[in-house]
Design an enzyme around this catalytic site. Structure first.
Site, mmCIF file in Angstrom:
data_model
loop_
_atom_site.group_PDB
_atom_site.id
_atom_site.type_symbol
_atom_site.label_atom_id
_atom_site.label_comp_id
_atom_site.label_asym_id
_atom_site.label_seq_id
_atom_site.Cartn_x
_atom_site.Cartn_y
_atom_site.Cartn_z
ATOM 1 C CG LEU A 53 -4.255 -16.699 -11.895
ATOM 2 C CD1 LEU A 53 -5.257 -17.152 -10.854
ATOM 3 C CD2 LEU A 53 -2.860 -16.660 -11.276
ATOM 4 C CB SER A 54 -1.971 -19.562 -17.705
ATOM 5 O OG SER A 54 -0.855 -18.716 -17.774
ATOM 6 C CG ASP A 87 7.697 -17.453 -21.536
ATOM 7 O OD1 ASP A 87 7.934 -16.233 -21.628
ATOM 8 O OD2 ASP A 87 6.554 -17.926 -21.662
ATOM 9 C CG ASP A 118 1.455 -18.998 -19.569
ATOM 10 O OD1 ASP A 118 2.356 -18.869 -18.731
ATOM 11 O OD2 ASP A 118 0.853 -18.031 -20.076
ATOM 12 C CE1 TYR A 175 3.982 -12.112 -23.304
ATOM 13 C CE2 TYR A 175 3.988 -12.250 -25.693
ATOM 14 C CZ TYR A 175 4.268 -12.803 -24.466
ATOM 15 O OH TYR A 175 4.846 -14.040 -24.395
ATOM 16 C CG HIS A 223 7.666 -10.496 -19.882
ATOM 17 N ND1 HIS A 223 6.991 -10.318 -21.061
ATOM 18 C CD2 HIS A 223 6.872 -9.992 -18.908
ATOM 19 C CE1 HIS A 223 5.825 -9.727 -20.817
ATOM 20 N NE2 HIS A 223 5.729 -9.528 -19.520
#
Length: 395
Positions: A128-129, A39, A175, A225, A37
């Protein structure tokens, strides 16, 4: 496993389009060793691409105005006219791709017709994007097939823009960056403010990174989010109003944060405090990794989980249970929730000799506690997006 994915995707292309693909591309998912969190808060993160992929089988269609996708895993397809303005549609997976095309279109780049089948070994909804791999994989394909002359940084930014504009998640850049820039056996320390980055060797000999998938994804992921971003933005606004000389969020001190605590409110205070601590942990973790100080790295992971659970409040009962039980097992150096939160995976640093025993014990405890069969992913750090030919990568 990689070869099986390539073969399965190729066969799906042949069955759907009744011809052979001309190109195969692999776009990896990612783990984030530490730096959750941060980024979108001028921080550092420490991601790496992993050996779980979306495979794209691709054929350029001359003199065509149509791009057609076949999503093997959903048994679903979608076509659009490349000369028309794109808008979001009801099929969620399609929007990640349309957003990419829209960003390329808006940049003035010209493309042509394509047929694409894709399939994945990246588990969806596990942190895992898979979304970044889908976005950036398609951007990479457009760049490669149509010689768009976009840089790798451009591709990552296009993927991020797609998620912002067509999916509605205000994600950071980590990501996408990891999927595009990944290197085998190396982690990326990325400055999310400037996008400057450096690679560190992942000296983990004798240890494994193992992901425990809780198999839950609570429905408030997107709203939670975005709400966390609002909490942080409120704190940032008041911090900068009070200390306008500070250029980057990461340069605020804890004493500065304490000075505005009552003004920003307890919730924003907790969120910002977590972020400032996490940014410092990333720098320590990169150093620990490069020096092979695996025990200290594990300690940092567990500290991060505590912050994500109690200060940033993006964990959940299932993940807290997994981490709490796992760190008590022999050979476990550290564990934490990974990804946006509210479900998904924990990332666990475990001595190789103890991995099987830990998996067995935690799987049984989780099944007993929640009635859920935990999934386990053993991951290796891999290269970023590349074309695949004759069982080898070509750049």
């Amino acid at each position: 496993m990689k070869e099986k994915l390539v073969n399965d995707t190729t066969e799906a292309f042949q069955a759907f389009f009744h011809s052979d693909p001309e190109n195969i591309f692999l776009a990896p998912g990612r783990i984030n060793i530490i730096g959750e969190h941060v980024d979108y808060s001028d921080g550092f993160v420490l991601p790496a691409a992993i050996d779980k992929y979306i495979c794209f089988a691709v054929k350029k269609v001359e003199d065509s105005e149509t791009c057609t996708f076949f999503a093997k895993d959903f048994d679903d397809s979608f076509s659009f006219n490349i000369n028309q303005k794109q808008n979001p549609v009801s099929q969620i997976w399609v929007n990640y791709l349309l957003g990419v095309f829209n960003a390329v279109q808006e940049s003035g780049k010209k493309t042509g017709g394509l047929q694409i089948a894709f399939s994945s070994t990246i588990p969806m909804g596990s942190g895992l994007s898979s979304s970044a791999a889908l976005e950036c994989g398609f951007a990479f394909i457009l760049n490669q097939i149509f010689d768009l002359n976009l840089s790798r940084k451009d591709l990552a930014l296009i993927g991020q823009k797609s998620e912002h504009t067509f999916v509605g998640v205000q994600c950071g850049i980590m990501d996408q960056f990891a999927s595009v820039f990944g290197k085998e056996h190396q982690v990326i320390m990325l400055d999310c403010h400037s996008l400057e980055h450096q690679y560190f060797e992942a000296n983990l000999e004798g240890y494994s990174l193992v992901l425990f998938d809780s198999c839950v994804k609570h429905t408030h992921l997107t709203s939670g989010y975005n709400n966390r971003r609002k909490d942080v933005d409120q704190g940032k606004r008041i911090l900068w109003e009070t200390f306008p000389e500070i250029e980057k969020f990461r340069d605020f001190s804890f004493s500065m944060l304490d000075a505005v605590r009552s003004e920003i409110g307890e919730t924003s205070y907790k969120r910002c405090r977590y972020l400032l601590k996490e940014i410092k942990r990333v720098e320590k973790a990169a150093k620990a990794l490069s020096e092979g100080d695996v025990e200290y790295l594990g300690k940092l992971l567990t500290e991060t989980h505590s912050g994500l659970s109690t200060e940033f409040e993006v964990s959940c009962g299932e993940l807290d249970f997994l981490v709490e039980k796992t760190v008590k097992e022999n050979g476990v150096l550290g564990a934490r929730i990974m990804g946006g939160g509210f479900g998904g995976c924990s990332i666990n640093l475990i001595k190789d000799e103890n991995v099987n025993e830990v998996i067995e014990k935690i799987s049984a405890a989780y099944k007993a506690g929640f009635g859920i069969e935990m999934k386990v992913y053993r991951v290796k750090i891999s290269d970023g997006i590349k074309e695949y030919k004759r069982n080898e990568f070509v750049i």
